[in-house]
Design an enzyme around this catalytic site. Structure first.
Site, PDB file in Angstrom:
ATOM      1  N   LYS A 189      20.859  25.275  25.002  1.00 27.28           N
ATOM      2  CA  LYS A 189      22.050  26.037  25.406  1.00 27.28           C
ATOM      3  C   LYS A 189      23.184  25.828  24.402  1.00 27.28           C
ATOM      4  O   LYS A 189      23.901  26.769  24.049  1.00 27.28           O
ATOM      5  CB  LYS A 189      22.468  25.645  26.823  1.00 27.28           C
ATOM      6  CG  LYS A 189      21.489  26.122  27.882  1.00 27.28           C
ATOM      7  CD  LYS A 189      21.467  27.642  27.931  1.00 27.28           C
ATOM      8  CE  LYS A 189      20.354  28.224  28.739  1.00 27.28           C
ATOM      9  NZ  LYS A 189      20.351  29.693  28.762  1.00 27.28           N
TER      10      LYS A 189
ATOM     11  N   TYR B 187      16.741  21.117  27.261  1.00 29.25           N
ATOM     12  CA  TYR B 187      17.253  22.407  27.750  1.00 29.25           C
ATOM     13  C   TYR B 187      18.735  22.557  27.375  1.00 29.25           C
ATOM     14  O   TYR B 187      19.166  23.600  26.875  1.00 29.25           O
ATOM     15  CB  TYR B 187      17.046  22.461  29.270  1.00 29.25           C
ATOM     16  CG  TYR B 187      17.873  23.493  29.987  1.00 29.25           C
ATOM     17  CD1 TYR B 187      17.582  24.852  29.878  1.00 29.25           C
ATOM     18  CD2 TYR B 187      18.948  23.099  30.802  1.00 29.25           C
ATOM     19  CE1 TYR B 187      18.362  25.789  30.555  1.00 29.25           C
ATOM     20  CE2 TYR B 187      19.712  24.026  31.476  1.00 29.25           C
ATOM     21  CZ  TYR B 187      19.416  25.374  31.347  1.00 29.25           C
ATOM     22  OH  TYR B 187      20.189  26.298  32.010  1.00 29.25           O
TER      23      TYR B 187
ATOM     24  N   ASN C  50      11.875  30.509  24.189  1.00 34.64           N
ATOM     25  CA  ASN C  50      12.589  31.413  25.113  1.00 34.64           C
ATOM     26  C   ASN C  50      14.109  31.356  24.951  1.00 34.64           C
ATOM     27  O   ASN C  50      14.787  32.378  25.079  1.00 34.64           O
ATOM     28  CB  ASN C  50      12.230  31.072  26.562  1.00 34.64           C
ATOM     29  CG  ASN C  50      10.775  31.352  26.848  1.00 34.64           C
ATOM     30  OD1 ASN C  50      10.315  32.495  26.742  1.00 34.64           O
ATOM     31  ND2 ASN C  50      10.023  30.314  27.164  1.00 34.64           N
TER      32      ASN C  50
HETATM   33  N1  LIG Z   1      20.928  29.347  38.146  1.00 37.48           N
HETATM   34  C1  LIG Z   1      21.846  28.480  37.658  1.00 37.48           C
HETATM   35  O1  LIG Z   1      22.497  27.757  38.451  1.00 37.48           O
HETATM   36  C2  LIG Z   1      22.106  28.380  36.194  1.00 37.48           C
HETATM   37  C3  LIG Z   1      21.516  29.234  35.285  1.00 37.48           C
HETATM   38  N2  LIG Z   1      21.841  29.130  33.962  1.00 37.48           N
HETATM   39  C4  LIG Z   1      21.243  30.031  32.968  1.00 37.48           C
HETATM   40  O2  LIG Z   1      21.309  31.362  33.452  1.00 37.48           O
HETATM   41  C5  LIG Z   1      20.161  32.083  33.023  1.00 37.48           C
HETATM   42  C6  LIG Z   1      19.467  32.688  34.230  1.00 37.48           C
HETATM   43  O3  LIG Z   1      19.081  31.622  35.080  1.00 37.48           O
HETATM   44  P1  LIG Z   1      18.373  31.900  36.486  1.00 37.48           P
HETATM   45  O4  LIG Z   1      18.650  33.283  36.903  1.00 37.48           O
HETATM   46  O5  LIG Z   1      18.724  30.776  37.362  1.00 37.48           O
HETATM   47  O6  LIG Z   1      16.856  31.741  36.068  1.00 37.48           O
HETATM   48  P2  LIG Z   1      15.598  32.561  36.633  1.00 37.48           P
HETATM   49  O7  LIG Z   1      14.390  31.825  36.180  1.00 37.48           O
HETATM   50  O8  LIG Z   1      15.773  32.823  38.088  1.00 37.48           O
HETATM   51  O9  LIG Z   1      15.717  33.928  35.851  1.00 37.48           O
HETATM   52  C7  LIG Z   1      15.431  34.040  34.482  1.00 37.48           C
HETATM   53  C8  LIG Z   1      14.804  35.390  34.262  1.00 37.48           C
HETATM   54  O10 LIG Z   1      14.563  35.525  32.858  1.00 37.48           O
HETATM   55  C9  LIG Z   1      13.257  36.025  32.673  1.00 37.48           C
HETATM   56  N3  LIG Z   1      12.791  35.501  31.389  1.00 37.48           N
HETATM   57  C10 LIG Z   1      12.551  34.220  31.057  1.00 37.48           C
HETATM   58  N4  LIG Z   1      12.117  34.132  29.806  1.00 37.48           N
HETATM   59  C11 LIG Z   1      12.098  35.393  29.319  1.00 37.48           C
HETATM   60  C12 LIG Z   1      11.729  35.960  28.074  1.00 37.48           C
HETATM   61  N5  LIG Z   1      11.266  35.201  27.060  1.00 37.48           N
HETATM   62  N6  LIG Z   1      11.836  37.294  27.916  1.00 37.48           N
HETATM   63  C13 LIG Z   1      12.274  38.086  28.923  1.00 37.48           C
HETATM   64  N7  LIG Z   1      12.609  37.619  30.137  1.00 37.48           N
HETATM   65  C14 LIG Z   1      12.521  36.271  30.330  1.00 37.48           C
HETATM   66  C15 LIG Z   1      12.439  35.516  33.841  1.00 37.48           C
HETATM   67  O11 LIG Z   1      11.323  36.353  34.096  1.00 37.48           O
HETATM   68  C16 LIG Z   1      13.452  35.516  34.974  1.00 37.48           C
HETATM   69  O12 LIG Z   1      13.438  36.725  35.712  1.00 37.48           O
HETATM   70  C17 LIG Z   1      19.280  31.112  32.258  1.00 37.48           C
HETATM   71  O13 LIG Z   1      19.494  31.287  30.877  1.00 37.48           O
HETATM   72  C18 LIG Z   1      19.789  29.752  32.713  1.00 37.48           C
HETATM   73  O14 LIG Z   1      19.595  28.782  31.691  1.00 37.48           O
HETATM   74  C19 LIG Z   1      22.719  28.197  33.484  1.00 37.48           C
HETATM   75  C20 LIG Z   1      23.284  27.305  34.342  1.00 37.48           C
HETATM   76  C21 LIG Z   1      23.033  27.321  35.769  1.00 37.48           C
HETATM   77  O1  LIG Z   2      21.489  24.962  33.939  1.00 43.18           O
HETATM   78  C1  LIG Z   2      21.132  24.795  35.086  1.00 43.18           C
HETATM   79  O2  LIG Z   2      21.893  24.013  35.895  1.00 43.18           O
HETATM   80  C2  LIG Z   2      21.753  24.044  37.313  1.00 43.18           C
HETATM   81  C3  LIG Z   2      22.399  22.762  37.852  1.00 43.18           C
HETATM   82  O3  LIG Z   2      21.710  21.644  37.326  1.00 43.18           O
HETATM   83  P1  LIG Z   2      21.108  20.498  38.267  1.00 43.18           P
HETATM   84  O4  LIG Z   2      20.435  19.555  37.316  1.00 43.18           O
HETATM   85  O5  LIG Z   2      22.282  19.879  38.964  1.00 43.18           O
HETATM   86  O6  LIG Z   2      20.173  21.158  39.242  1.00 43.18           O
HETATM   87  C4  LIG Z   2      20.283  24.164  37.711  1.00 43.18           C
HETATM   88  O7  LIG Z   2      20.151  24.235  39.114  1.00 43.18           O
HETATM   89  C5  LIG Z   2      19.720  25.412  37.030  1.00 43.18           C
HETATM   90  O8  LIG Z   2      18.352  25.580  37.351  1.00 43.18           O
HETATM   91  C6  LIG Z   2      19.834  25.265  35.540  1.00 43.18           C
HETATM   92  O9  LIG Z   2      19.432  26.465  34.907  1.00 43.18           O
END
Ligand SMILES: NC(=O)C1=CN([C@@H]2O[C@H](COP(=O)(O)OP(=O)(O)OC[C@H]3O[C@@H](n4cnc5c(N)ncnc54)[C@H](O)[C@@H]3O)[C@@H](O)[C@H]2O)C=CC1
Ligand SMILES: O=C1O[C@H](COP(=O)(O)O)[C@@H](O)[C@H](O)[C@H]1O
Length: 262
Positions: A156, A152, A90
């Site tokens: 990234k 993970y 992914n």
């Molecule tokens: N939420 C956070 O605090 C953080 C998020 N991120 C990054 O931001 C991005 C989004 O994270 P979130 O919104 O929290 O995650 P999330 O899980 O809420 O959203 C990810 C979305 O991507 C879709 N998805 C996953 N794999 C897929 C694929 N192979 N093809 C098409 N769609 C796919 C899922 O269906 C989901 O709707 C991720 O790449 C995550 O690593 C990075 C650091 C912190």
């Molecule tokens: O990359 C991400 O980081 C946030 C923060 O990390 P955490 O280990 O302090 O929870 C995480 O909440 C998020 O799911 C992840 O995608």
């Protein structure tokens, strides 16, 4: 940006933070492997611009990206504890597929959702928890080498390196946003690390709008709010992208209550 903007992972937390604030500001194409319910789609986006597709599906991606000017690439496995087979598919294969399609479609700008976990191993036993506290001097600024926390984080850091490669060889503008900890309404509760790297929903949307609108070559920036506690510098995001965050985890109690109401 006078061309459409493709948002992958549109149905997730980051995607919804963006669409909740700037859903009417761009000509969006939304992509997610899960169907998006109506409330996740801004009124200005019609169904012909919503794609249910996996980012590892080359044909489906090529349809979605045709004619697009910028990509915000969020889709992937966001779990710090995600196993290798999932991040390989992914986060690494999927991101490489997105870059290939972007190059072929003539996309100008590509913003990649990187993570704090690409550099989590800077948080050594000697530095923590002091580095999470206000007035502590330690800062990461995006010029440091990756030091992932987990597999993970490796995925990234690999996504960032794919961006370096495609920028150098194909001249696409690339910005890697090392997102901290996105939460809605208040910073993570009773979590020093999370409060130091808090990214509010409105600051998240504003930061990705900057990634669409600014001019840059290849960048690595940190995606956090203007927190008093911080060990990530936001100076590069301010300078190059014009990022001007409005929120600060210091305006909340440790338990997540707004100070002006506590
Ligand atoms: N939420 C956070 O605090 C953080 C998020 N991120 C990054 O931001 C991005 C989004 O994270 P979130 O919104 O929290 O995650 P999330 O899980 O809420 O959203 C990810 C979305 O991507 C879709 N998805 C996953 N794999 C897929 C694929 N192979 N093809 C098409 N769609 C796919 C899922 O269906 C989901 O709707 C991720 O790449 C995550 O690593 C990075 C650091 C912190
Ligand atoms: O990359 C991400 O980081 C946030 C923060 O990390 P955490 O280990 O302090 O929870 C995480 O909440 C998020 O799911 C992840 O995608």
């Amino acid at each position: 940006m006078d061309k459409p903007v493709l948002l992958t992972g549109a149905g997730g937390r980051v995607g919804q933070a963006i669409l909740g604030h700037i859903g009417d500001a761009y000509d969006w194409r939304l992509l997610d492997r899960e169907p998006l319910s109506d409330e996740k789609i801004p009124d200005s986006v019609d169904q012909t611009n919503v794609y249910v597709a996996d980012i590892t599906d080359e044909t489906a991606i090529r349809n979605a990206i045709e004619g697009v000017g910028a990509v915000i690439h969020l889709a992937g496995d966001p779990r710090p504890e995600a196993p290798w087979d999932s991040v390989l598919r992914n986060n690494i294969d999927g991101t490489q597929n997105m870059f290939e399609a972007a190059i072929d479609a003539g996309v100008e700008k590509f913003a990649f959702a990187s993570s704090n976990h690409a550099v989590g191993a800077y948080e050594t036993d000697e530095r923590t928890p002091e580095m999470y506290r206000p007035h502590h001097e330690f800062r990461l600024d995006g010029t440091e080498l990756p030091r992932p926390s987990n597999l993970y984080g490796v995925s990234k850091a690999t996504g960032e390196t794919l961006g370096r490669y495609y920028h150098d060889h194909h001249d696409i503008s690339v910005v890697n946003v090392r997102i901290g900890n996105l939460t809605q309404h208040h910073p993570p509760k009773e979590y020093e690390r999370g409060q130091a790297m808090w990214l509010s929903y409105r600051d998240c949307a504003h930061l990705f709008a900057c990634c669409i609108d600014a001019d840059y070559d290849f960048e690595i920036v940190y995606g956090i709010s203007n927190n008093d506690r911080k060990y990530y510098s936001i100076e590069r995001a301010r300078e190059v992208l014009g990022y001007d965050p409005q929120d600060n985890s210091a305006e909340y109690t440790f338990e997540g209550e707004p100070l002006d109401e506590a």
